[in-house]
Scaffold this motif. Structure first.
Motif, short mmCIF file in Angstrom:
data_model
loop_
_atom_site.label_atom_id
_atom_site.label_comp_id
_atom_site.label_asym_id
_atom_site.label_seq_id
_atom_site.Cartn_x
_atom_site.Cartn_y
_atom_site.Cartn_z
N GLU A 1 -16.19 7.09 3.15
CA GLU A 1 -15.45 6.03 2.48
C GLU A 1 -14.02 5.95 3.02
O GLU A 1 -13.47 6.93 3.53
CB GLU A 1 -15.39 6.26 0.98
CG GLU A 1 -16.71 6.08 0.26
CD GLU A 1 -16.54 6.17 -1.25
OE1 GLU A 1 -17.27 5.44 -1.95
OE2 GLU A 1 -15.67 6.93 -1.72
N LEU A 2 -13.41 4.79 2.86
CA LEU A 2 -11.99 4.59 3.11
C LEU A 2 -11.31 4.51 1.76
O LEU A 2 -11.68 3.69 0.91
CB LEU A 2 -11.75 3.31 3.90
CG LEU A 2 -12.52 3.18 5.23
CD1 LEU A 2 -12.20 1.85 5.90
CD2 LEU A 2 -12.22 4.33 6.16
N VAL A 3 -10.32 5.37 1.55
CA VAL A 3 -9.64 5.46 0.26
C VAL A 3 -8.23 4.89 0.43
O VAL A 3 -7.45 5.39 1.25
CB VAL A 3 -9.57 6.93 -0.22
CG1 VAL A 3 -8.90 7.01 -1.59
CG2 VAL A 3 -10.97 7.52 -0.27
N LEU A 4 -7.91 3.86 -0.34
CA LEU A 4 -6.63 3.17 -0.23
C LEU A 4 -5.90 3.24 -1.56
O LEU A 4 -6.48 2.91 -2.59
CB LEU A 4 -6.82 1.68 0.14
CG LEU A 4 -7.99 1.27 1.03
CD1 LEU A 4 -8.03 -0.25 1.15
CD2 LEU A 4 -7.84 1.91 2.40
N PHE B 1 0.85 -1.19 0.00
CA PHE B 1 0.00 0.00 0.00
C PHE B 1 0.89 1.24 0.00
O PHE B 1 1.98 1.25 0.57
CB PHE B 1 -0.88 0.03 1.24
CG PHE B 1 -1.94 -1.03 1.28
CD1 PHE B 1 -3.22 -0.77 0.79
CD2 PHE B 1 -1.68 -2.29 1.81
CE1 PHE B 1 -4.21 -1.74 0.83
CE2 PHE B 1 -2.66 -3.26 1.86
CZ PHE B 1 -3.92 -3.00 1.36
N ALA B 2 0.37 2.31 -0.59
CA ALA B 2 1.04 3.62 -0.52
C ALA B 2 0.57 4.38 0.72
O ALA B 2 1.37 4.88 1.50
CB ALA B 2 0.76 4.43 -1.78
N GLY B 3 -0.74 4.50 0.87
CA GLY B 3 -1.31 5.23 1.99
C GLY B 3 -2.82 5.10 1.95
O GLY B 3 -3.39 4.47 1.06
N ALA B 4 -3.48 5.71 2.94
CA ALA B 4 -4.94 5.62 3.01
C ALA B 4 -5.47 6.79 3.82
O ALA B 4 -4.77 7.37 4.66
CB ALA B 4 -5.37 4.30 3.64
N PHE B 5 -6.76 7.12 3.57
CA PHE B 5 -7.41 8.19 4.32
C PHE B 5 -8.92 7.98 4.26
O PHE B 5 -9.42 7.09 3.55
CB PHE B 5 -7.02 9.57 3.78
CG PHE B 5 -7.31 9.79 2.32
CD1 PHE B 5 -8.52 10.31 1.90
CD2 PHE B 5 -6.35 9.46 1.36
CE1 PHE B 5 -8.78 10.51 0.55
CE2 PHE B 5 -6.60 9.67 0.00
CZ PHE B 5 -7.82 10.20 -0.39
N GLU B 6 -9.65 8.80 5.01
CA GLU B 6 -11.11 8.73 5.07
C GLU B 6 -11.70 9.98 4.43
O GLU B 6 -11.23 11.09 4.66
CB GLU B 6 -11.56 8.59 6.52
CG GLU B 6 -10.97 7.35 7.18
CD GLU B 6 -11.33 7.22 8.65
OE1 GLU B 6 -12.29 7.89 9.09
OE2 GLU B 6 -10.64 6.46 9.36
N ARG B 7 -12.77 9.77 3.63
CA ARG B 7 -13.41 10.90 2.97
C ARG B 7 -14.87 10.56 2.69
O ARG B 7 -15.16 9.56 2.02
CB ARG B 7 -12.68 11.23 1.66
CG ARG B 7 -13.23 12.47 0.94
CD ARG B 7 -12.34 12.85 -0.25
NE ARG B 7 -12.32 11.80 -1.26
CZ ARG B 7 -11.45 11.76 -2.28
NH1 ARG B 7 -10.52 12.71 -2.38
NH2 ARG B 7 -11.50 10.79 -3.16
N LEU B 8 -15.76 11.38 3.23
CA LEU B 8 -17.20 11.28 2.96
C LEU B 8 -17.74 9.87 3.20
O LEU B 8 -18.48 9.29 2.39
CB LEU B 8 -17.50 11.71 1.51
CG LEU B 8 -17.08 13.14 1.14
CD1 LEU B 8 -17.35 13.40 -0.33
CD2 LEU B 8 -17.82 14.15 2.02
#
Length: 483
Positions: free
Chosen positions: A315-318, A306-313
């Motif tokens: 959803e979990l974005v990976l 994986f490169a990275g991940a975050f949370e938005r609206l």
């Protein structure tokens, strides 16, 4: 048990970015044979020849890890993952550049040397392999990655607890369980969450049940065990990712053939099989409520990193480098990944239990990293090693557009994972220095290459040369001088 759903029902793949719709182009990601030779010599920090101007403010140590002893008493290990680890380092300070490399002196390696023969892995005699299998004994090679935690340097592999190394000279201090917190293996891919001032990791234990243990390592305070989850199958789980509130696992169906492992039958790559009919299981663990786990399945695919991940609206974005299957594992026996992965974005919706995949770049690549200040947070760029036929490169993927900036190294020169060091603590995302340990086939030597990210395509602004080759390294970290 939930059956794997089809791609059309809870998983969707959409190509995007320059070249995303181009005809499929076959490439190779190669680890040259010269880098699959055992380390030339061990040494502590010694002065390196340099070229160019060391950037002002770039002070600290790049530590990398990978396999370094590729045979046991003249018998070659068939797979890179079996080789004993050999961490290397380049320290940059006001006086210049200094390099070190050591072989991990595990208790199992010392046992083999005392016995005068291989005792572990697929090169051991079959009766010994059989007893190893039933006793669940493996060699702790610490050959994949490193972690810096509270001033301690840890050598990591995914099938054993951490091995502590002396940060002053890379000598081996021995296995640690971090205050009896680590219950079994401790993976080679911990991930930091900046907002929590903590790092997270996992380990998979095999036995009557297959268990997934979760760990938290805060910047201040003791390590702690977060939870233990049960896995349905004996899988090889290489990496995971963390957002500010969740730990996320994409458990692909790369499954351990337990009977082969117990009986010591076959080569290393034959210990694993790909079962796409089982699908990839998505496991989402809330960090503050690890008992409230969300699990669902999607169509099978694989990722190493994986490169990275975050949370938005909601959803979990990976972001990750994706492969259609597990063929790359067997390829590593020959040191060549015949079909490298592509950079993708995966969006998970925990409420609807859906997964959406989108290709951001069609350029073959691996070893994705992001600006360390954005780990667990939303980011807009990632750094990758690219594969262009006989050449490798270092690239920056702009995730909003899929655009790729890329510096291609000369043929016969091979880049390792690029690690970003921000220019200043408050510099814009991606502004700083990109560090890569490079192998030059013409001179049969390795060197640290430092790139200014504002002018990536101009090439390195500083290089520091070992007087020998450094065997292939997989992963590394930057430890700032103040630490």
């Amino acid at each position: 048990m939930m059956q794997p759903s089809t791609l059309g029902s809870n998983s969707r793949f959409v190509p995007r970015g320059p070249g995303a719709h181009a005809p499929h182009e076959r490439q190779r990601l190669e680890i040259p044979q010269a880098q699959r030779r055992s380390l030339a010599r061990e040494h502590g920090f010694e002065s390196l020849l340099t070229e160019g101007m060391l950037p002002e403010g770039l002070r600290g140590t790049l530590v990398r890890n990978g396999p370094g002893l590729f045979e046991s008493f003249g018998v070659p290990y068939p797979h890179l993952f079996e080789a004993d680890g050999a961490p290397s380092a380049v320290r940059l300070d006001g006086a210049g550049a200094f390099g070190a490399q050591r072989l991990v002196q595990s208790s199992e390696l010392l046992e083999e040397r005392a016995a005068g023969r291989p005792l572990y892995g697929t090169v051991a005699a079959w009766p010994r392999r059989l007893t190893n299998g039933f006793a669940m004994r493996t060699k702790n090679t610490a050959n994949t990655s490193v972690m810096s935690w509270q001033g301690r340097l840890l050598g990591l592999m995914e099938a054993a607890p951490p091995t502590e190394l002396n940060p002053t000279d890379l000598t081996t201090l021995g296995v640690t369980r971090l205050g009896d917190v680590v219950r079994g293996p401790f993976s080679a891919h911990p991930h930091r969450v900046v907002g929590r001032r903590a790092s997270y990791n996992f380990g998979v234990s095999y036995g009557r049940e297959v268990s997934l243990d979760l760990y938290e390592l805060p910047d201040v305070g003791a390590a702690r065990h977060l939870a233990r989850l049960r896995l349905e199958r004996a899988v090889m789980l290489h990496d995971f990712i963390a957002t500010e509130n969740h730990l996320v696992f994409l458990v692909a169906p790369a499954e351990v053939q337990v009977w082969r492992a117990l009986l010591g039958i076959g080569g290393f790559s034959q210990l694993f099989e790909w079962h796409p009919e089982h699908g990839t299981e998505v496991i989402i663990v809330p960090i503050d409520r690890p008992g409230e786990v969300k699990r669902f399945r999607t169509e099978a695919f694989y990722q190493w990193h994986f490169a990275g991940a975050f949370e938005r609206l909601g959803e979990l974005v990976l972001d990750l480098v994706a492969y259609p299957d597990f063929a790359s594992f067997g390829d590593l026996e020959q040191g060549v990944i015949s079909e490298p992965g592509r950079y993708e974005r995966v969006r998970l919706n925990p409420r609807s239990a859906t997964l959406h995949r989108e290709r951001l770049s069609s350029v073959p690549c691996e070893f994705p990293r992001i600006d360390p200040r954005f780990e667990g947070r939303e980011f807009t760029q990632a750094w990758v090693v690219t594969a262009r036929g006989a050449q490798t490169g270092l690239g920056r993927v702009h995730t909003a557009s899929g655009e790729l900036e890329e510096y291609l190294l000369p043929a016969g020169t091979f880049a390792s994972e690029g690690i970003l060091v921000p220019r200043t603590p408050d510099a814009p995302e991606g502004d700083g220095w990109l560090l890569s340990l490079v192998y030059d086939g013409a001179s049969d030597r390795s060197h640290l290459a430092v790139f200014d990210t504002q002018e990536l395509c101009a090439g390195p602004v500083f290089r520091a040369f070992f007087d020998h080759h450094v065997p292939v390294t997989f992963h590394g970290i930057w430890i700032p001088a103040e630490n």
